[in-house]
Structure formats: structure tokens, C-alpha cells
Design an enzyme around this catalytic site. Structure first.
Site, short mmCIF file in Angstrom:
data_model
loop_
_atom_site.label_atom_id
_atom_site.label_comp_id
_atom_site.label_asym_id
_atom_site.label_seq_id
_atom_site.Cartn_x
_atom_site.Cartn_y
_atom_site.Cartn_z
N GLU A 240 0.80 -1.22 0.00
CA GLU A 240 0.00 0.00 0.00
C GLU A 240 0.84 1.27 0.00
OE1 GLU A 240 -2.50 -0.72 3.38
OE2 GLU A 240 -4.05 -1.69 2.18
N GLU B 251 7.24 -22.05 7.59
CA GLU B 251 7.69 -21.18 8.68
C GLU B 251 8.73 -21.86 9.56
OE1 GLU B 251 4.86 -21.53 12.50
OE2 GLU B 251 3.89 -20.53 10.81
#
Length: 273
Positions: free
Chosen positions: A81, A112
Site C-alpha cells: 500500500e 515457517e
């Protein structure tokens, strides 16, 4: 090392499956109300990270977010953004997620847990001591994130983190840890809820403050935003009308000619001299 994962503790509520829709929504909202207060307590530590980050980005460095699962997705969301909001290059703020871009939409099994891939992912971007790396993990125990920060520390790269468990391995690894203790989740262990909200709030604070410090906001307006749709073009016109005290047709002409609000303001004022 033993520490208490408050994000994994039993919910303060029981028999959720017996609650009405209104009770569920009300109780979730009551829990959410506590998140901003928890973030407030972390402001000094957020400032400790943002201060050197501003300096690094002014000198040509970049900001990296690295995480797994929800935490990784939130980092990518915030990074993605920045270009449309502040008109910065797409590679100024970079979000990385365990498992790669496919993991944005679909969980990648065991991604992960890797203790080497995080650093490899950073190296793909020629990471250096000019940059800042922020690890994001609600649990504070994600190997992908912790190992990446350890390598950054070894290479003189500024490290920060956003986690929701105090004294976690991640918090102890980062040079500038941000710990927002939100307590047990409404649904036990569902850290996409309060922990995720806290992380999003902190990410908003970090990038917005950095961008303002870098001069990407004038007054309270996003004068470098990309005018990529009709709503934003209209916002640009209104910014110019207010800032320069001009009528809409003049503002429309300036935007068409100069492409964005900052260029329009600067060139209009030059022409007036």
C-alpha cells in the site's frame, strides 16, 4: 528457554458454540477494544525502531517486513500500500512471507519452520546494512523469522520485530523489539484476531510515520499518491482546489498536465512567480 505465550492461553470466554450471533459479535468487539490500549503501551519501542528506520531510508535504504502466515500477509499488505498511497518506488518497502508469494493466498506446509530460507529470501534482494528488517510473528517463535533476524544482526543490519509475546525468542533477537501484549484470543490461539489487529495497527504507525518524516505528506494530504482511479483523481482535484485556491477546471488541467498533486502545486507556484 521457557516463557508464557499469552497468545496461546485459554480464551476468557467459554461455550462460544452456545452463544447467539449478537453475543459473539459483542464479545469479539469487547476484546478488540483492548488492542489500541495495548499498542499505546508500545509507542516508546515503536519510536525506537522508527527513528533509525527514517535515517536509513533517507540515505537510500529499504524497509523489509518478514513473516509467516497471517503475520507475513499483514507485512505484504502494508508494503504493497505504500507506493499508491505515498508515491514511493515499489521496492522501498518490501514484504516477504515464508513459502513465497503462493503463501499469500494458501498456507504452505512447514514453510515457517525453515531456519535458512528467511535469510535466503532477503539475500535475493541484495540485503545490506543500508536496510532495515522487521520480523513479524505473533508467537515470537517462528524459526523462519528469528533465523533471518539473527543473520541480519551478524551482518550489521538494523532489526526490529512486532510480536505479541513478551520475552519471546523473537523479541530477544531483534535490536528494536515491539511487543504488544493483547492477551488470550477470543477463540483460543486464533492470533489472526487481536494479535493480527495489533500488528496491523503497528504497521500502519511505522510506515505512515516514516513516510511523513520523508516528506510524503503536505499538511495532512497525500500529495504524492498515485492517481490510479477516478476516486483518487477527484481527491487530487480537491487537494489542488483547496491548496491553491483555484476552481475545479484549473485543477483538472493541472493534474492532466503534471500527473500528480505535488508536481501540479510546484509548477503552478513557479508559473505564478
Amino acid at each position: 528457554m521457557n516463557f508464557t505465550k499469552t497468545t496461546e492461553q485459554d480464551s476468557n470466554y467459554n461455550h462460544l458454540d452456545k452463544m447467539s450471533i449478537n453475543e459473539l459479535l459483542t464479545n469479539i468487539n469487547n476484546e478488540d477494544k483492548t488492542v489500541a490500549q495495548a499498542v499505546e503501551k508500545a509507542i516508546p519501542n515503536i519510536e525506537n525502531l522508527v527513528t533509525p528506520a527514517v535515517s536509513k531510508l533517507r540515505d537510500g535504504g529499504r524497509l523489509f517486513y518478514i513473516g509467516a502466515g497471517t503475520s507475513g500477509r499483514l507485512g505484504i499488505l502494508d508494503a504493497s500500500e505504500c507506493p499508491p498511497t505515498f508515491g514511493v518506488p515499489f521496492d522501498l518497502v518490501i514484504g516477504l512471507i515464508a513459502g513465497g508469494d503462493i503463501a499469500i493466498r494458501k498456507a504452505v506446509e512447514n514453510a515457517e519452520d525453515s531456519k535458512t530460507q528467511g535469510w535466503k529470501d532477503l539475500q535475493d534482494y541484495d540485503i545490506s546494512d543500508k536496510d532495515v528488517v522487521v520480523g513479524i510473528a505473533a508467537s515470537g517463535t517462528t524459526p523462519y523469522v528469528i533465523s533471518a533476524l539473527e543473520k541480519c544482526n551478524e551482518n550489521g543490519i538494523i532489526t526490529g520485530c512486532i510480536t505479541c509475546n513478551d520475552a519471546s525468542p523473537l523479541a530477544l533477537t531483534a535490536k528494536y523489539p515491539i511487543v504488544v501484549v493483547v492477551g488470550p484470543e477470543f477463540v483460543t490461539g486464533s492470533s489472526r484476531m487481536k494479535a493480527g489487529t495489533a500488528q496491523k495497527m503497528v504497521l500502519n504507525m511505522i510506515t505512515t510515520t516514516i513516510m511523513i518524516q520523508l516528506g510524503k505528506v503536505k499538511g495532512n494530504k497525500m500529495i504524492d499518491m498515485q492517481l490510479s482511479n477516478n476516486k483518487l483523481v477527484d481527491r487530487g482535484h480537491k487537494m489542488l482546489m483547496k491548496e491553491l485556491n483555484i476552481e475545479r477546471p484549473v485543477a483538472e488541467t493541472l493534474i492532466k498536465k503534471y500527473g500528480n498533486v505535488r508536481n501540479a502545486i510546484n509548477n503552478y507556484l513557479l508559473e505564478k512567480e
